[in-house]
Design an enzyme around this catalytic site. Structure first.
Site, mmCIF file in Angstrom:
data_model
loop_
_atom_site.group_PDB
_atom_site.id
_atom_site.type_symbol
_atom_site.label_atom_id
_atom_site.label_comp_id
_atom_site.label_asym_id
_atom_site.label_seq_id
_atom_site.Cartn_x
_atom_site.Cartn_y
_atom_site.Cartn_z
ATOM 1 N N TRP A 161 0.845 -1.192 0.000
ATOM 2 C CA TRP A 161 0.000 0.000 0.000
ATOM 3 C C TRP A 161 0.879 1.241 0.000
ATOM 4 C CZ3 TRP A 161 -1.060 -4.345 2.947
ATOM 5 C CH2 TRP A 161 -2.231 -5.019 2.616
ATOM 6 N N HIS A 182 -6.933 1.444 2.710
ATOM 7 C CA HIS A 182 -7.980 0.454 2.429
ATOM 8 C C HIS A 182 -9.024 0.550 3.533
ATOM 9 C CE1 HIS A 182 -5.357 -2.769 4.736
ATOM 10 N NE2 HIS A 182 -5.376 -1.611 5.329
ATOM 11 N N ARG A 208 -4.280 6.277 -2.114
ATOM 12 C CA ARG A 208 -2.948 5.675 -2.280
ATOM 13 C C ARG A 208 -2.128 6.588 -3.159
ATOM 14 N NH1 ARG A 208 -4.295 -0.804 -3.067
ATOM 15 N NH2 ARG A 208 -5.740 -0.866 -1.309
ATOM 16 N N GLN A 222 -13.714 1.721 -1.430
ATOM 17 C CA GLN A 222 -13.764 0.276 -1.204
ATOM 18 C C GLN A 222 -14.990 -0.030 -0.347
ATOM 19 O OE1 GLN A 222 -10.176 -1.207 0.639
ATOM 20 N NE2 GLN A 222 -9.112 -1.394 -1.324
ATOM 21 N N VAL A 265 -5.410 -12.098 6.508
ATOM 22 C CA VAL A 265 -6.261 -13.267 6.233
ATOM 23 C C VAL A 265 -5.390 -14.498 5.989
ATOM 24 C CG1 VAL A 265 -8.302 -12.073 5.333
ATOM 25 C CG2 VAL A 265 -6.406 -12.573 3.800
ATOM 26 N N ALA A 321 -13.408 -12.141 5.492
ATOM 27 C CA ALA A 321 -13.411 -10.694 5.218
ATOM 28 C C ALA A 321 -13.139 -10.512 3.734
ATOM 29 C CB ALA A 321 -12.342 -9.999 6.043
HETATM 30 C C1 FA5 Z 1 -6.906 -4.481 -0.106
HETATM 31 O O1 FA5 Z 1 -6.967 -3.255 -0.069
HETATM 32 C C2 FA5 Z 1 -7.341 -5.352 1.042
HETATM 33 N N1 FA5 Z 1 -7.634 -4.529 2.176
HETATM 34 C C3 FA5 Z 1 -8.532 -6.174 0.630
HETATM 35 C C4 FA5 Z 1 -8.891 -7.265 1.585
HETATM 36 C C5 FA5 Z 1 -9.899 -7.044 2.525
HETATM 37 C C6 FA5 Z 1 -8.250 -8.498 1.542
HETATM 38 C C7 FA5 Z 1 -10.233 -8.058 3.425
HETATM 39 C C8 FA5 Z 1 -8.598 -9.501 2.410
HETATM 40 C C9 FA5 Z 1 -9.574 -9.278 3.347
HETATM 41 P P1 FA5 Z 1 -6.177 -4.510 -2.596
HETATM 42 O O2 FA5 Z 1 -5.048 -3.587 -2.469
HETATM 43 O O3 FA5 Z 1 -6.010 -5.637 -3.557
HETATM 44 O O4 FA5 Z 1 -6.554 -5.161 -1.200
HETATM 45 O O5 FA5 Z 1 -7.468 -3.676 -3.006
HETATM 46 C C10 FA5 Z 1 -8.746 -4.260 -3.024
HETATM 47 C C11 FA5 Z 1 -9.550 -3.755 -4.238
HETATM 48 O O6 FA5 Z 1 -9.567 -2.330 -4.247
HETATM 49 C C12 FA5 Z 1 -8.909 -4.143 -5.564
HETATM 50 O O7 FA5 Z 1 -9.326 -5.417 -5.947
HETATM 51 C C13 FA5 Z 1 -9.481 -3.086 -6.478
HETATM 52 O O8 FA5 Z 1 -10.795 -3.412 -6.865
HETATM 53 C C14 FA5 Z 1 -9.553 -1.867 -5.577
HETATM 54 N N2 FA5 Z 1 -8.381 -1.016 -5.786
HETATM 55 C C15 FA5 Z 1 -7.155 -1.135 -5.266
HETATM 56 N N3 FA5 Z 1 -6.342 -0.162 -5.654
HETATM 57 C C16 FA5 Z 1 -7.084 0.640 -6.451
HETATM 58 C C17 FA5 Z 1 -6.824 1.850 -7.168
HETATM 59 N N4 FA5 Z 1 -5.641 2.442 -7.125
HETATM 60 N N5 FA5 Z 1 -7.831 2.407 -7.898
HETATM 61 C C18 FA5 Z 1 -9.051 1.818 -7.929
HETATM 62 N N6 FA5 Z 1 -9.367 0.691 -7.264
HETATM 63 C C19 FA5 Z 1 -8.402 0.099 -6.535
#
Ligand code: FA5
Length: 353
Positions: A161, A182, A208, A222, A265, A321
Protein backbone atom coordinates in the site's frame (compact mmCIF):
# COMPACT_ATOMS: atom_id res chain seq x y z
CA UNK A 1 -41.79 60.74 26.13
CA UNK A 2 -44.37 58.43 27.70
CA UNK A 3 -45.13 54.90 26.52
CA UNK A 4 -48.51 56.07 25.23
CA UNK A 5 -46.87 58.84 23.20
CA UNK A 6 -44.38 56.39 21.71
CA UNK A 7 -47.10 53.91 20.80
CA UNK A 8 -49.13 56.75 19.26
CA UNK A 9 -46.12 57.79 17.17
CA UNK A 10 -45.65 54.22 15.96
CA UNK A 11 -49.30 54.04 14.89
CA UNK A 12 -48.92 57.29 12.97
CA UNK A 13 -45.73 56.07 11.35
CA UNK A 14 -47.49 52.88 10.24
CA UNK A 15 -50.45 54.75 8.77
CA UNK A 16 -48.19 57.23 6.95
CA UNK A 17 -45.97 54.44 5.59
CA UNK A 18 -48.87 52.38 4.29
CA UNK A 19 -50.41 55.47 2.74
CA UNK A 20 -47.14 56.32 0.99
CA UNK A 21 -46.75 52.77 -0.24
CA UNK A 22 -50.24 52.86 -1.78
CA UNK A 23 -49.14 55.85 -3.77
CA UNK A 24 -45.93 54.21 -5.01
CA UNK A 25 -46.60 52.64 -8.39
CA UNK A 26 -43.11 52.15 -9.84
CA UNK A 27 -40.32 49.90 -8.63
CA UNK A 28 -38.11 52.98 -8.13
CA UNK A 29 -40.74 54.59 -5.89
CA UNK A 30 -41.12 51.38 -3.89
CA UNK A 31 -37.34 51.17 -3.43
CA UNK A 32 -37.29 54.79 -2.23
CA UNK A 33 -40.10 53.93 0.19
CA UNK A 34 -38.05 51.00 1.53
CA UNK A 35 -35.08 53.28 2.17
CA UNK A 36 -37.28 55.90 3.87
CA UNK A 37 -39.02 53.55 6.26
CA UNK A 38 -37.04 50.35 6.57
CA UNK A 39 -33.52 51.35 5.48
CA UNK A 40 -30.58 51.64 7.88
CA UNK A 41 -31.38 55.30 8.51
CA UNK A 42 -35.12 54.79 7.95
CA UNK A 43 -37.79 56.11 10.29
CA UNK A 44 -38.68 52.79 11.86
CA UNK A 45 -35.04 51.85 12.34
CA UNK A 46 -34.56 55.12 14.30
CA UNK A 47 -37.43 54.12 16.60
CA UNK A 48 -35.91 50.67 17.14
CA UNK A 49 -32.53 52.23 17.95
CA UNK A 50 -34.19 54.60 20.47
CA UNK A 51 -35.47 51.59 22.42
CA UNK A 52 -32.09 51.26 24.12
CA UNK A 53 -32.75 54.47 26.08
CA UNK A 54 -36.05 53.25 27.54
CA UNK A 55 -36.68 51.65 30.91
CA UNK A 56 -36.94 47.81 30.68
CA UNK A 57 -40.74 47.65 31.08
CA UNK A 58 -41.27 50.40 28.49
CA UNK A 59 -38.78 48.78 26.16
CA UNK A 60 -40.70 45.52 26.25
CA UNK A 61 -44.04 47.15 25.33
CA UNK A 62 -42.74 49.60 22.72
CA UNK A 63 -40.32 47.01 21.31
CA UNK A 64 -43.10 44.47 20.71
CA UNK A 65 -45.25 47.12 19.00
CA UNK A 66 -42.32 48.32 16.85
CA UNK A 67 -41.59 44.77 15.72
CA UNK A 68 -45.23 44.23 14.77
CA UNK A 69 -45.13 47.42 12.68
CA UNK A 70 -41.83 46.30 11.11
CA UNK A 71 -43.28 42.90 10.07
CA UNK A 72 -46.38 44.54 8.66
CA UNK A 73 -44.31 47.01 6.60
CA UNK A 74 -42.03 44.24 5.33
CA UNK A 75 -45.00 42.12 4.25
CA UNK A 76 -46.62 45.12 2.56
CA UNK A 77 -43.34 45.86 0.78
CA UNK A 78 -43.11 42.27 -0.55
CA UNK A 79 -46.73 42.41 -1.74
CA UNK A 80 -46.16 45.80 -3.47
CA UNK A 81 -43.02 44.51 -5.23
CA UNK A 82 -44.87 41.40 -6.43
CA UNK A 83 -47.81 43.49 -7.67
CA UNK A 84 -45.48 45.77 -9.66
CA UNK A 85 -43.73 42.75 -11.21
CA UNK A 86 -47.04 41.16 -12.20
CA UNK A 87 -48.31 44.44 -13.63
CA UNK A 88 -45.11 44.87 -15.67
CA UNK A 89 -45.43 41.33 -17.08
CA UNK A 90 -49.10 41.89 -17.83
CA UNK A 91 -48.23 45.12 -19.67
CA UNK A 92 -45.67 43.27 -21.80
CA UNK A 93 -48.19 40.51 -22.49
CA UNK A 94 -50.88 43.09 -23.44
CA UNK A 95 -48.50 44.65 -25.92
CA UNK A 96 -47.89 41.19 -27.36
CA UNK A 97 -44.18 41.40 -26.43
CA UNK A 98 -44.10 38.23 -24.36
CA UNK A 99 -45.95 34.98 -24.64
CA UNK A 100 -46.72 33.76 -21.12
CA UNK A 101 -48.03 30.48 -22.49
CA UNK A 102 -44.53 29.41 -23.65
CA UNK A 103 -43.06 26.54 -21.56
CA UNK A 104 -40.54 27.66 -18.91
CA UNK A 105 -36.80 27.14 -19.22
CA UNK A 106 -35.84 23.65 -17.99
CA UNK A 107 -34.19 23.61 -14.58
CA UNK A 108 -31.11 21.34 -14.75
CA UNK A 109 -31.58 18.50 -12.29
CA UNK A 110 -28.67 17.06 -10.36
CA UNK A 111 -28.19 13.30 -10.08
CA UNK A 112 -26.32 10.85 -7.92
CA UNK A 113 -22.65 10.32 -8.76
CA UNK A 114 -22.04 6.86 -10.32
CA UNK A 115 -19.91 5.96 -7.28
CA UNK A 116 -22.81 6.74 -4.94
CA UNK A 117 -25.14 4.70 -7.13
CA UNK A 118 -22.86 1.66 -7.17
CA UNK A 119 -22.13 1.92 -3.42
CA UNK A 120 -25.86 1.85 -2.76
CA UNK A 121 -26.29 -1.15 -5.04
CA UNK A 122 -23.42 -3.05 -3.42
CA UNK A 123 -24.70 -2.28 0.07
CA UNK A 124 -28.25 -3.34 -0.71
CA UNK A 125 -27.00 -6.67 -2.15
CA UNK A 126 -25.22 -7.45 1.13
CA UNK A 127 -27.99 -6.02 3.31
CA UNK A 128 -30.30 -8.54 1.62
CA UNK A 129 -27.91 -11.23 2.94
CA UNK A 130 -28.11 -9.91 6.52
CA UNK A 131 -25.15 -7.49 6.63
CA UNK A 132 -25.32 -4.19 8.50
CA UNK A 133 -23.66 -1.02 7.09
CA UNK A 134 -21.25 1.12 9.18
CA UNK A 135 -18.77 3.86 8.25
CA UNK A 136 -15.39 4.82 9.68
CA UNK A 137 -12.83 7.64 9.44
CA UNK A 138 -10.86 8.47 6.30
CA UNK A 139 -7.94 9.86 8.32
CA UNK A 140 -6.81 6.78 10.18
CA UNK A 141 -4.22 5.67 12.72
CA UNK A 142 -1.32 3.42 11.72
CA UNK A 143 -2.61 1.22 14.58
CA UNK A 144 -5.84 0.34 12.73
CA UNK A 145 -4.62 0.60 9.15
CA UNK A 146 -1.59 -1.67 9.68
CA UNK A 147 -0.58 -2.76 13.19
CA UNK A 148 -3.79 -4.52 14.25
CA UNK A 149 -4.06 -6.07 10.79
CA UNK A 150 -0.89 -8.06 11.42
CA UNK A 151 1.30 -5.63 9.48
CA UNK A 152 3.86 -4.38 12.03
CA UNK A 153 6.28 -1.53 11.37
CA UNK A 154 9.04 -2.44 8.90
CA UNK A 155 7.00 -5.43 7.65
CA UNK A 156 7.58 -5.68 3.87
CA UNK A 157 3.81 -6.09 3.33
CA UNK A 158 3.47 -2.36 4.03
CA UNK A 159 4.90 -1.85 0.55
CA UNK A 160 1.65 -3.31 -0.87
CA UNK A 161 0.00 0.00 0.00
CA UNK A 162 1.58 3.27 -1.16
CA UNK A 163 0.66 5.29 1.87
CA UNK A 164 0.00 9.02 2.22
CA UNK A 165 1.12 9.93 5.75
CA UNK A 166 -0.22 12.91 7.68
CA UNK A 167 2.52 15.36 8.60
CA UNK A 168 2.10 15.02 12.36
CA UNK A 169 4.80 13.70 14.67
CA UNK A 170 3.81 12.43 18.11
CA UNK A 171 5.79 12.59 21.39
CA UNK A 172 7.68 9.39 20.51
CA UNK A 173 8.83 10.97 17.25
CA UNK A 174 6.53 8.69 15.18
CA UNK A 175 4.09 9.65 12.41
CA UNK A 176 1.00 7.71 13.56
CA UNK A 177 -1.64 9.18 11.19
CA UNK A 178 -2.36 8.47 7.54
CA UNK A 179 -5.06 8.59 4.90
CA UNK A 180 -6.46 5.08 5.03
CA UNK A 181 -5.12 2.96 2.20
CA UNK A 182 -7.98 0.45 2.43
CA UNK A 183 -11.18 -0.05 4.40
CA UNK A 184 -9.75 -3.04 6.32
CA UNK A 185 -9.14 -0.92 9.47
CA UNK A 186 -12.94 -1.09 9.73
CA UNK A 187 -12.56 -4.79 10.60
CA UNK A 188 -10.69 -3.84 13.76
CA UNK A 189 -12.94 -0.92 14.65
CA UNK A 190 -16.01 -3.14 14.30
CA UNK A 191 -14.63 -6.10 16.27
CA UNK A 192 -13.32 -3.83 19.03
CA UNK A 193 -16.90 -2.80 19.74
CA UNK A 194 -18.95 -5.91 18.97
CA UNK A 195 -19.06 -9.55 20.00
CA UNK A 196 -19.86 -12.31 17.48
CA UNK A 197 -22.00 -12.93 15.52
CA UNK A 198 -20.73 -10.07 13.32
CA UNK A 199 -21.91 -9.38 9.75
CA UNK A 200 -20.89 -5.89 8.79
CA UNK A 201 -20.20 -3.92 5.63
CA UNK A 202 -17.94 -0.83 5.70
CA UNK A 203 -18.00 1.39 2.59
CA UNK A 204 -15.59 4.36 2.39
CA UNK A 205 -12.99 6.37 0.53
CA UNK A 206 -9.34 5.25 0.38
CA UNK A 207 -6.18 6.98 -0.80
CA UNK A 208 -2.95 5.68 -2.28
CA UNK A 209 0.03 7.52 -3.58
CA UNK A 210 0.22 5.62 -6.84
CA UNK A 211 0.74 6.28 -10.52
CA UNK A 212 -2.72 6.29 -12.10
CA UNK A 213 -3.80 4.25 -15.12
CA UNK A 214 -7.07 2.89 -16.56
CA UNK A 215 -7.76 0.80 -13.45
CA UNK A 216 -5.85 2.71 -10.74
CA UNK A 217 -6.80 6.05 -9.18
CA UNK A 218 -5.13 7.74 -6.23
CA UNK A 219 -8.51 8.06 -4.49
CA UNK A 220 -11.17 5.40 -4.80
CA UNK A 221 -13.84 3.70 -2.76
CA UNK A 222 -13.76 0.28 -1.20
CA UNK A 223 -16.44 -1.74 0.52
CA UNK A 224 -15.17 -3.91 3.35
CA UNK A 225 -17.10 -6.95 4.45
CA UNK A 226 -16.67 -8.94 7.65
CA UNK A 227 -18.49 -11.96 9.04
CA UNK A 228 -17.37 -13.64 12.28
CA UNK A 229 -19.21 -16.40 14.08
CA UNK A 230 -18.85 -19.99 15.23
CA UNK A 231 -18.32 -22.40 12.35
CA UNK A 232 -17.77 -19.95 9.46
CA UNK A 233 -15.78 -21.57 6.63
CA UNK A 234 -14.24 -20.67 3.29
CA UNK A 235 -17.38 -22.15 1.68
CA UNK A 236 -19.40 -19.37 3.33
CA UNK A 237 -17.03 -16.78 1.89
CA UNK A 238 -17.34 -18.21 -1.63
CA UNK A 239 -21.10 -18.65 -1.38
CA UNK A 240 -21.60 -15.06 -0.21
CA UNK A 241 -19.37 -13.58 -2.91
CA UNK A 242 -20.88 -15.71 -5.70
CA UNK A 243 -24.34 -14.59 -4.61
CA UNK A 244 -23.13 -10.97 -4.63
CA UNK A 245 -21.77 -11.39 -8.19
CA UNK A 246 -25.04 -12.98 -9.29
CA UNK A 247 -27.11 -10.13 -7.78
CA UNK A 248 -24.98 -7.41 -9.37
CA UNK A 249 -23.97 -8.88 -12.70
CA UNK A 250 -26.46 -11.66 -13.41
CA UNK A 251 -25.87 -15.40 -13.49
CA UNK A 252 -23.89 -15.45 -16.78
CA UNK A 253 -20.87 -13.48 -15.61
CA UNK A 254 -17.72 -15.53 -15.03
CA UNK A 255 -16.00 -15.29 -11.65
CA UNK A 256 -12.44 -16.38 -10.84
CA UNK A 257 -10.90 -17.07 -7.42
CA UNK A 258 -7.12 -17.23 -7.04
CA UNK A 259 -4.82 -17.50 -4.08
CA UNK A 260 -3.52 -14.13 -2.89
CA UNK A 261 -1.60 -12.85 0.11
CA UNK A 262 -2.82 -10.34 2.71
CA UNK A 263 -1.28 -10.51 6.19
CA UNK A 264 -4.68 -10.20 7.89
CA UNK A 265 -6.26 -13.27 6.23
CA UNK A 266 -5.23 -16.90 6.02
CA UNK A 267 -5.82 -18.30 3.46
CA UNK A 268 -6.19 -15.24 1.23
CA UNK A 269 -7.76 -14.93 -2.20
CA UNK A 270 -8.50 -12.46 -4.96
CA UNK A 271 -11.73 -12.47 -6.91
CA UNK A 272 -11.88 -11.34 -10.54
CA UNK A 273 -14.68 -11.04 -13.09
CA UNK A 274 -14.32 -11.55 -16.84
CA UNK A 275 -13.48 -8.28 -18.61
CA UNK A 276 -16.51 -6.49 -20.07
CA UNK A 277 -14.44 -4.72 -22.74
CA UNK A 278 -12.91 -7.79 -24.46
CA UNK A 279 -15.50 -10.29 -23.13
CA UNK A 280 -12.70 -12.18 -21.42
CA UNK A 281 -10.66 -12.56 -24.64
CA UNK A 282 -7.60 -10.65 -23.38
CA UNK A 283 -5.39 -10.01 -26.41
CA UNK A 284 -4.45 -6.32 -26.61
CA UNK A 285 -7.27 -5.17 -24.30
CA UNK A 286 -6.26 -1.97 -22.51
CA UNK A 287 -8.81 -2.37 -19.71
CA UNK A 288 -7.71 -5.79 -18.44
CA UNK A 289 -4.18 -5.47 -19.79
CA UNK A 290 -4.72 -8.51 -21.97
CA UNK A 291 -5.57 -10.94 -19.16
CA UNK A 292 -9.32 -11.20 -19.82
CA UNK A 293 -10.03 -10.66 -16.10
CA UNK A 294 -10.53 -7.62 -13.86
CA UNK A 295 -9.66 -8.06 -10.21
CA UNK A 296 -12.42 -6.62 -8.06
CA UNK A 297 -11.53 -7.64 -4.55
CA UNK A 298 -9.24 -9.23 -2.04
CA UNK A 299 -10.71 -11.67 0.47
CA UNK A 300 -9.94 -14.52 2.84
CA UNK A 301 -10.47 -16.11 6.24
CA UNK A 302 -9.69 -13.66 9.07
CA UNK A 303 -6.23 -14.47 10.42
CA UNK A 304 -6.52 -15.95 13.97
CA UNK A 305 -3.86 -13.43 15.05
CA UNK A 306 -6.22 -10.59 14.13
CA UNK A 307 -9.08 -12.23 16.05
CA UNK A 308 -6.87 -12.68 19.13
CA UNK A 309 -5.73 -9.05 18.83
CA UNK A 310 -9.27 -7.80 19.43
CA UNK A 311 -9.88 -10.31 22.22
CA UNK A 312 -11.88 -12.94 20.28
CA UNK A 313 -11.28 -16.60 21.11
CA UNK A 314 -9.87 -17.93 17.81
CA UNK A 315 -10.45 -21.55 18.84
CA UNK A 316 -14.18 -20.78 19.02
CA UNK A 317 -14.72 -18.19 16.31
CA UNK A 318 -13.76 -18.03 12.65
CA UNK A 319 -14.62 -15.44 10.05
CA UNK A 320 -14.18 -14.18 6.53
CA UNK A 321 -13.41 -10.69 5.22
CA UNK A 322 -13.30 -9.06 1.82
CA UNK A 323 -12.52 -5.61 0.42
CA UNK A 324 -13.77 -4.64 -3.03
CA UNK A 325 -13.07 -1.63 -5.23
CA UNK A 326 -16.38 0.13 -5.90
CA UNK A 327 -15.26 1.94 -9.07
CA UNK A 328 -14.01 -1.35 -10.53
CA UNK A 329 -17.46 -2.84 -9.91
CA UNK A 330 -19.10 0.18 -11.58
CA UNK A 331 -16.68 -0.16 -14.52
CA UNK A 332 -17.71 -3.78 -15.01
CA UNK A 333 -21.38 -3.06 -14.58
CA UNK A 334 -21.64 0.03 -16.80
CA UNK A 335 -18.79 -0.69 -19.24
CA UNK A 336 -16.58 2.27 -18.17
CA UNK A 337 -13.11 1.94 -19.66
CA UNK A 338 -11.10 4.30 -17.46
CA UNK A 339 -11.35 4.69 -13.68
CA UNK A 340 -9.94 8.24 -13.94
CA UNK A 341 -13.23 9.39 -15.47
CA UNK A 342 -14.96 9.06 -12.10
CA UNK A 343 -13.28 12.05 -10.47
CA UNK A 344 -12.39 14.20 -13.48
CA UNK A 345 -15.57 16.25 -12.97
CA UNK A 346 -16.63 15.98 -16.61
CA UNK A 347 -20.39 16.45 -16.98
CA UNK A 348 -20.35 14.63 -20.34
CA UNK A 349 -19.40 11.50 -18.37
CA UNK A 350 -21.42 12.11 -15.20
CA UNK A 351 -24.64 12.97 -17.04
CA UNK A 352 -24.76 9.46 -18.50
CA UNK A 353 -25.71 7.89 -15.17
C1 FA5 B 1 -6.91 -4.48 -0.11
O1 FA5 B 1 -6.97 -3.25 -0.07
C2 FA5 B 1 -7.34 -5.35 1.04
N1 FA5 B 1 -7.63 -4.53 2.18
C3 FA5 B 1 -8.53 -6.17 0.63
C4 FA5 B 1 -8.89 -7.26 1.58
C5 FA5 B 1 -9.90 -7.04 2.53
C6 FA5 B 1 -8.25 -8.50 1.54
C7 FA5 B 1 -10.23 -8.06 3.42
C8 FA5 B 1 -8.60 -9.50 2.41
C9 FA5 B 1 -9.57 -9.28 3.35
P1 FA5 B 1 -6.18 -4.51 -2.60
O2 FA5 B 1 -5.05 -3.59 -2.47
O3 FA5 B 1 -6.01 -5.64 -3.56
O4 FA5 B 1 -6.55 -5.16 -1.20
O5 FA5 B 1 -7.47 -3.68 -3.01
C10 FA5 B 1 -8.75 -4.26 -3.02
C11 FA5 B 1 -9.55 -3.75 -4.24
O6 FA5 B 1 -9.57 -2.33 -4.25
C12 FA5 B 1 -8.91 -4.14 -5.56
O7 FA5 B 1 -9.33 -5.42 -5.95
C13 FA5 B 1 -9.48 -3.09 -6.48
O8 FA5 B 1 -10.79 -3.41 -6.87
C14 FA5 B 1 -9.55 -1.87 -5.58
N2 FA5 B 1 -8.38 -1.02 -5.79
C15 FA5 B 1 -7.16 -1.14 -5.27
N3 FA5 B 1 -6.34 -0.16 -5.65
C16 FA5 B 1 -7.08 0.64 -6.45
C17 FA5 B 1 -6.82 1.85 -7.17
N4 FA5 B 1 -5.64 2.44 -7.12
N5 FA5 B 1 -7.83 2.41 -7.90
C18 FA5 B 1 -9.05 1.82 -7.93
N6 FA5 B 1 -9.37 0.69 -7.26
C19 FA5 B 1 -8.40 0.10 -6.54
Amino acid sequence: MTTDNLLGNLKELQAKALDDLNGSSSSEAVEQWRVTYLGRRGELTQVLRGLANLAPEERRIVGAAANTVKSLLEESLAAAEEAIKTAALQALADQGRIDVTLPGRPIPLGRLHPTTQILREICSAFVSMGFQVVEGPEVEWDHYNFEMLNIPKDHPARDMWDTLWIDHVDEQGERPMLLRTHTSPMQIRIMAHARPPVRVLGPGKCHRSEATDATHESQFYQVEGLAVDEGITFADLKGTLFEFARLLFGADRKVRFRVDYFPFVEPGAEMAIDCFACKGEGGSCRVCKGTGWIEIMGAGMVNPKVLEGVGYDSSKYTGFAFGMGSERIAMLKYGIEDVRLFYSNDLRFLAQF
